[in-house]
Design a protein around this motif. Structure first.
Motif, mmCIF file in Angstrom:
data_model
loop_
_atom_site.group_PDB
_atom_site.id
_atom_site.type_symbol
_atom_site.label_atom_id
_atom_site.label_comp_id
_atom_site.label_asym_id
_atom_site.label_seq_id
_atom_site.Cartn_x
_atom_site.Cartn_y
_atom_site.Cartn_z
ATOM 1 N N GLN A 102 0.846 -1.187 0.000
ATOM 2 C CA GLN A 102 0.000 0.000 0.000
ATOM 3 C C GLN A 102 0.892 1.252 0.000
ATOM 4 O O GLN A 102 1.870 1.320 0.749
ATOM 5 N N SER A 103 0.517 2.177 -0.835
ATOM 6 C CA SER A 103 1.254 3.440 -0.850
ATOM 7 C C SER A 103 0.683 4.378 0.204
ATOM 8 O O SER A 103 -0.445 4.182 0.674
ATOM 9 N N PRO A 104 1.421 5.401 0.588
ATOM 10 C CA PRO A 104 0.779 6.486 1.329
ATOM 11 C C PRO A 104 -0.273 7.136 0.420
ATOM 12 O O PRO A 104 -0.238 6.971 -0.805
ATOM 13 N N MET A 105 -1.202 7.830 1.004
ATOM 14 C CA MET A 105 -2.114 8.645 0.203
ATOM 15 C C MET A 105 -1.532 10.053 0.160
ATOM 16 O O MET A 105 -1.288 10.663 1.210
ATOM 17 N N THR A 106 -1.273 10.520 -1.042
ATOM 18 C CA THR A 106 -0.750 11.871 -1.195
ATOM 19 C C THR A 106 -1.847 12.772 -1.756
ATOM 20 O O THR A 106 -2.601 12.368 -2.650
ATOM 21 N N VAL A 107 -1.929 13.948 -1.209
ATOM 22 C CA VAL A 107 -2.923 14.916 -1.658
ATOM 23 C C VAL A 107 -2.206 16.234 -1.938
ATOM 24 O O VAL A 107 -1.531 16.778 -1.063
ATOM 25 N N THR A 108 -2.354 16.702 -3.162
ATOM 26 C CA THR A 108 -1.685 17.931 -3.591
ATOM 27 C C THR A 108 -2.661 19.082 -3.505
ATOM 28 O O THR A 108 -3.791 19.014 -4.013
ATOM 29 N N LYS A 113 1.835 21.976 -3.158
ATOM 30 C CA LYS A 113 2.471 21.276 -2.045
ATOM 31 C C LYS A 113 1.699 19.985 -1.749
ATOM 32 O O LYS A 113 0.478 19.987 -1.666
ATOM 33 N N ALA A 114 2.438 18.887 -1.581
ATOM 34 C CA ALA A 114 1.807 17.588 -1.352
ATOM 35 C C ALA A 114 1.802 17.242 0.133
ATOM 36 O O ALA A 114 2.793 17.442 0.839
ATOM 37 N N MET A 115 0.664 16.727 0.584
ATOM 38 C CA MET A 115 0.544 16.176 1.936
ATOM 39 C C MET A 115 0.549 14.669 1.813
ATOM 40 O O MET A 115 -0.023 14.107 0.881
ATOM 41 N N SER A 116 1.199 13.994 2.773
ATOM 42 C CA SER A 116 1.305 12.548 2.714
ATOM 43 C C SER A 116 0.695 11.930 3.962
ATOM 44 O O SER A 116 0.955 12.376 5.085
ATOM 45 N N PHE A 117 -0.128 10.873 3.766
ATOM 46 C CA PHE A 117 -0.801 10.200 4.872
ATOM 47 C C PHE A 117 -0.422 8.718 4.842
ATOM 48 O O PHE A 117 -0.602 8.034 3.833
ATOM 49 N N SER A 287 -16.593 21.083 -4.139
ATOM 50 C CA SER A 287 -15.438 20.655 -4.921
ATOM 51 C C SER A 287 -14.204 21.368 -4.379
ATOM 52 O O SER A 287 -14.170 22.602 -4.308
ATOM 53 N N MET A 288 -13.205 20.592 -3.979
ATOM 54 C CA MET A 288 -12.025 21.156 -3.326
ATOM 55 C C MET A 288 -10.847 21.189 -4.303
ATOM 56 O O MET A 288 -10.700 20.263 -5.109
ATOM 57 N N PRO A 289 -10.015 22.210 -4.242
ATOM 58 C CA PRO A 289 -8.865 22.302 -5.160
ATOM 59 C C PRO A 289 -7.728 21.384 -4.709
ATOM 60 O O PRO A 289 -6.602 21.816 -4.443
ATOM 61 N N LEU A 290 -8.058 20.087 -4.622
ATOM 62 C CA LEU A 290 -7.106 19.086 -4.158
ATOM 63 C C LEU A 290 -7.094 17.914 -5.129
ATOM 64 O O LEU A 290 -8.107 17.605 -5.750
ATOM 65 N N LYS A 291 -5.959 17.246 -5.229
ATOM 66 C CA LYS A 291 -5.819 16.055 -6.065
ATOM 67 C C LYS A 291 -5.244 14.928 -5.206
ATOM 68 O O LYS A 291 -4.176 15.084 -4.597
ATOM 69 N N ALA A 292 -5.968 13.802 -5.156
ATOM 70 C CA ALA A 292 -5.564 12.675 -4.316
ATOM 71 C C ALA A 292 -5.001 11.538 -5.151
ATOM 72 O O ALA A 292 -5.485 11.265 -6.260
ATOM 73 N N SER A 293 -3.986 10.873 -4.600
ATOM 74 C CA SER A 293 -3.381 9.715 -5.268
ATOM 75 C C SER A 293 -3.070 8.636 -4.237
ATOM 76 O O SER A 293 -2.625 8.930 -3.125
ATOM 77 N N LEU A 294 -3.323 7.387 -4.629
ATOM 78 C CA LEU A 294 -2.934 6.246 -3.797
ATOM 79 C C LEU A 294 -2.893 5.012 -4.676
ATOM 80 O O LEU A 294 -3.480 4.986 -5.769
ATOM 81 N N SER A 295 -2.196 3.984 -4.215
ATOM 82 C CA SER A 295 -2.148 2.736 -4.972
ATOM 83 C C SER A 295 -2.139 1.549 -4.014
ATOM 84 O O SER A 295 -1.679 1.655 -2.874
ATOM 85 N N LEU A 296 -2.677 0.447 -4.512
ATOM 86 C CA LEU A 296 -2.719 -0.800 -3.756
ATOM 87 C C LEU A 296 -2.311 -1.937 -4.685
ATOM 88 O O LEU A 296 -2.743 -1.979 -5.833
ATOM 89 N N GLU A 297 -1.469 -2.830 -4.209
ATOM 90 C CA GLU A 297 -1.171 -4.056 -4.929
ATOM 91 C C GLU A 297 -1.841 -5.190 -4.164
ATOM 92 O O GLU A 297 -1.595 -5.376 -2.964
ATOM 93 N N ASN A 298 -2.703 -5.932 -4.837
ATOM 94 C CA ASN A 298 -3.569 -6.900 -4.174
ATOM 95 C C ASN A 298 -3.254 -8.331 -4.567
ATOM 96 O O ASN A 298 -2.934 -8.620 -5.716
ATOM 97 N N SER A 299 -3.376 -9.216 -3.592
ATOM 98 C CA SER A 299 -3.470 -10.644 -3.900
ATOM 99 C C SER A 299 -4.949 -11.007 -3.839
ATOM 100 O O SER A 299 -5.679 -10.506 -2.971
#
Length: 557
Positions: A102-108, A113-117, A287-299
């Motif tokens: 699992q990646s962190p969730m990043t929100v720009t 500026k990116a925030m990381s969770f 609608s918020m001026p934010l962009k969210a990114s995350l990734s998951l690798e699943n079995s």
């Protein structure tokens, strides 16, 4: 002729629907003699099922195999027969999706500026889609309030906004949370299904969202972040679908309220004012001026879990059935405790309820077969969203229109004897009359749940049957203890939720006080036996959300 036919049909529907009100004066609980209910069975079954050997009883594991074998052994010893056409089991098709990376969730933010969770600590997410890799990149963020679309209430938090491919931020519970009365658009203080996280994800998927993230808050969620983290990390189970979950969001999850506050601040949106506005009809999604990114690798693994079904056949009306339900599963291995223990044993939740199936089956068998059949149903995957009971209700071994009703047992309290008992969903059905008479005999006082805002009615297996019209009652040992009163009862409940619930320390304890459990079992016995010896068909009360479903089901019979 047409009018005459319609009149005849209407009369038939009324007769079959059991629409007459059950009169408590006609229920003679004193005719029911409660035999000995074995405390030793309760102790032995609870201790065995919650031992480390059973590895937390997660579906699809060696712990399930041991659980199934043990329950069949216990059901046989109690005198039950196999309940599914000669088999003890009903297959429940599940898919296990485990986010192994699992990646962190990043929100720009608007300033770039990116925030990381961090996964686990700050946010959790899982995918309902059967995809080896889930990527959500630069997804626009929309705050949709409580994420409710309720046309019958004229309420739509998604009105005027297109969230397809976007990430929606959602408040937990429903807009009436915090009110003191039971009056309001959403039942006042009592949570409705619109407040449950399961509904919010369902609606986000219908709206086409890429991700649905609920803002966690202890009070409206009714549990702390520790419960979210332990429940949402590790393998997750879902019902198998023909499209592999393609119609679901790519990711569903939670974020700590403190993390959500960072998002609102970065977007220049007042969080407190926005949350307050979301409580009002006509709220407009933001609608918020934010962009969210995350990734998951699943079995991904498809497998059949199993419900366990035993039956005590009736002598006079064997095709009419009474249900006793409890879930046998728990979380398996979970986030380790500070001492390194990573097995969520689920002793209280719900080895106790499963043990009660065995103890009650033996008691009913010793009293002799009742008029109606009694079905003892130990279901799987409750912790994954009531999946085992949902599957049975949608694929019943015994027709639902011939299922009179039933009682659900989930997590007995070891707090000792109580003067009262807590009825979850009190006032919904005519089963209250049976419980009321049984309680009178036992010197107990039924009371409505003190915290209806926590939505317990939608959090256990009775709900799967209620949704399809079967009257079910769910009650627990009360909080007004013989020793210590309500302060003592509240302290026990608080300690369990904060220190044991859905964690590795929900373990068997030799020092437990079983007196309250055994007193509660007398009530479970009486209610089930009264239903099994009656000719009545109790219904939901007039105006209840499940009444029409039951009437149509009985009419179809």
């Amino acid at each position: 002729m047409k009018n005459k036919f319609l009149l005849t049909a209407a009369i038939a529907v009324l007769a079959l629907s059991g629409c007459k009100k059950i009169d408590a004066n006609n229920i003679d609980a004193s005719k029911i003699t409660v035999p000995e209910i074995s405390e030793q069975i309760m102790k032995d079954v609870t201790k065995t099922l919650s031992s480390d050997e059973f590895e937390g009883r997660a579906p699809g594991t060696a712990g399930e195999e041991k659980t199934l074998a043990y329950l069949v052994e216990q059901f046989k010893a109690a005198g039950l027969e196999p309940g599914n056409n000669g088999s003890w089991f009903q297959d429940v098709p599940l898919v296990e999706i485990n986010a192994v990376k699992q990646s962190p969730m990043t929100v720009t933010g608007p300033n770039g500026k990116a925030m990381s969770f961090n996964y686990g600590k700050d946010y959790v997410a899982a995918s309902y889609q059967e995809q080896a890799k889930i990527d959500i990149a630069n997804s626009e963020v929309v705050f949709v309030g409580y994420g409710i679309n309720a046309p019958e209430k004229g309420w739509n938090d998604y009105a005027g906004v297109d969230v397809k491919g976007k990430t929606v931020l959602i408040l937990v519970n429903d807009p009436d949370f915090g009110t003191q009365s039971l009056e309001g658009e959403f039942g006042g203080r009592a949570m409705t299904y619109y407040g449950r996280w399961t509904y919010k994800y369902e609606e986000a998927a219908r709206q086409g969202a890429a991700a649905a993230i609920i803002i966690h808050d202890d009070a409206p969620a009714a549990y702390g972040w520790n419960v979210v983290e332990s429940s949402w990390t590790g393998p997750q189970f879902y019902a198998q679908s023909t499209n592999g979950g393609a119609d679901q969001t790519k990711a569903n999850g939670w974020i700590q309220k403190s993390g959500a506050a960072q998002l609102f601040a970065a977007a220049g949106v007042d969080m407190a004012k926005s949350m307050a506005a979301a409580r009002n009809k006509g709220f407009k999604a933001i609608s918020m001026p934010l962009k969210a990114s995350l990734s998951l690798e699943n079995s991904i693994n498809k497998k059949n879990s199993k419900n366990v079904i035993g039956i005590l056949k009736g002598t006079k009306r064997p095709d009419e059935n009474i249900l006793y339900t409890a879930h046998w599963d728990h979380l398996g291995r979970c986030k380790p405790a500070p001492d390194g223990d990573d097995i969520c044993n689920g002793a209280i939740d719900n080895a106790t309820g499963t043990a009660a199936l065995v103890a009650l089956a033996k008691a009913h068998k010793s009293a002799g077969a009742p008029d109606r059949s009694m079905v003892f149903l130990a279901v799987t995957a409750e912790e994954s969203g009531l999946l085992g009971s949902k599957y049975y209700a949608e694929n019943p071994v015994f027709p639902l229109n011939k299922t009179v009703g039933g009682v659900n047992m989930d997590a007995f309290s070891m707090s000792g004897k109580a003067k009262n008992l807590t009825v979850v969903g009190m006032g919904k059905s005519q089963l209250d009359a049976y419980l009321g008479e049984a309680a009178k005999i036992e010197g107990r006082t039924p009371e409505a749940e003190p915290t209806p805002e926590k939505g317990f009615y939608y959090r256990s297996d009775h709900f799967s049957f209620a949704k399809l019209g079967v009257p079910m009652i769910y009650f627990e040992g009360g909080d007004d203890l013989v020793n210590g009163g309500r302060p003592a009862g509240e302290a026990v409940g608080k300690d369990y939720v904060e220190n044991r619930y859905h964690g590795p320390k929900d373990e068997y304890n030799e020092a437990w006080d079983w007196s309250g459990v055994m007193a509660d079992l007398r009530l479970y016995y009486r209610v089930g036996r009264m239903l099994a010896m009656s000719e009545d068909w109790p219904n939901w009360n007039e105006g209840d959300e499940f009444r029409d479903i039951r009437d149509k089901s009985r009419a179809a019979k």
